[in-house]
Design an enzyme around this catalytic site. Sequence first.
Site, short mmCIF file in Angstrom:
data_model
loop_
_atom_site.label_atom_id
_atom_site.label_comp_id
_atom_site.label_asym_id
_atom_site.label_seq_id
_atom_site.Cartn_x
_atom_site.Cartn_y
_atom_site.Cartn_z
N GLY A 210 -65.94 59.44 -3.61
CA GLY A 210 -65.97 60.21 -2.39
C GLY A 210 -67.01 59.73 -1.41
O GLY A 210 -67.85 58.88 -1.72
N GLY B 222 -68.86 60.26 11.72
CA GLY B 222 -69.93 61.09 12.24
C GLY B 222 -70.39 62.11 11.23
O GLY B 222 -71.59 62.31 11.02
N SER C 157 -70.91 61.54 -2.47
CA SER C 157 -71.69 60.45 -3.07
C SER C 157 -73.01 60.19 -2.35
O SER C 157 -73.81 59.36 -2.80
CB SER C 157 -70.87 59.16 -3.07
OG SER C 157 -70.68 58.67 -1.75
N ASP D 33 -71.54 54.45 6.00
CA ASP D 33 -72.03 55.64 6.68
C ASP D 33 -73.33 56.14 6.05
O ASP D 33 -74.25 56.57 6.75
CB ASP D 33 -70.97 56.75 6.64
CG ASP D 33 -69.72 56.40 7.41
OD1 ASP D 33 -69.82 55.61 8.37
OD2 ASP D 33 -68.64 56.90 7.06
#
Length: 289
Positions: free
Chosen positions: A270, A41, A274, A235
């Site tokens: 990361g 999230g 990133s 994500d």
Amino acid sequence: MSGVIVVGSANLDLVYRVHALPAPGETVLATGAAKHPGGKGNNQVIAVARAGAPATFVAAIGADADGDLLVAALEQAGVTLLLRRPATPTGTALITVDDAAENSIVVNSGANNDLIDLTDEERTAVASASILLMQLETPLPTVIAAAAAARAAGTAVVLNAAPFRPLPPELLALVDLLIVNEVEAAAVGEEQLAQVPECVVTLGARGAVVRDRTGVSTAVASPKVDAVDTTGAGDTFCGALVAALDDGLGLAAAARFAVAAAALSVQREGAVSSIPTRAVIDEFLASLE
């Protein structure tokens, strides 16, 4: 109605670099270690904000130092926060990344399990957004409740079914757009995939395939890049996709934008660190043309 609201998880990522992921029973020495803001999230709402859409985050983050680090990163990204800060420790994720940029992840949910029931303020925020984006790292009843509140208000419901768990029929019936990777798509099954109006299947380095409301499927290829760390790429894709949809793009065009964002993200270490900004994504897309 405008902007994107994310109801989801937030974790502190403990990232270890290794030459190769350990086999069962094997101990390996790390070549480096770092702490980064993470959680699906959290990653996705920051990706939304950096991609240029108004972003609101509903989450449970522990009232501890780890949680303070997450909150600071969210505030820096310009995310509007509707947070619960329980005494439960902030969620954490142990991530190992090898030299081929592959990873393995173990999550301790921590405070994410305290995201139970929606407050009146949170329901109002869901109703005022154009898009609700969720994942499956928080309690399933809360996911269903948020989706129901969105459907009642005319807010589009986007579900990233990760990490995968069986999808109850009452949740599936509320979803407008389902985002899954190849493994998750196989677990969901063709029958359930056919029940949602629109679907995106991400294919890693090969891009994505989208199916819109007319039933037309479109393959979106990914540009070839040298991957350093794939953590958070999915994500980044999800956040960039819904930001583009909120901006008025069609599903296929939004997927092209999201694939470019994900390709940029894997070139840096990361998850949150990133995630590219809208200007960088637009410049990258222009260079590809």
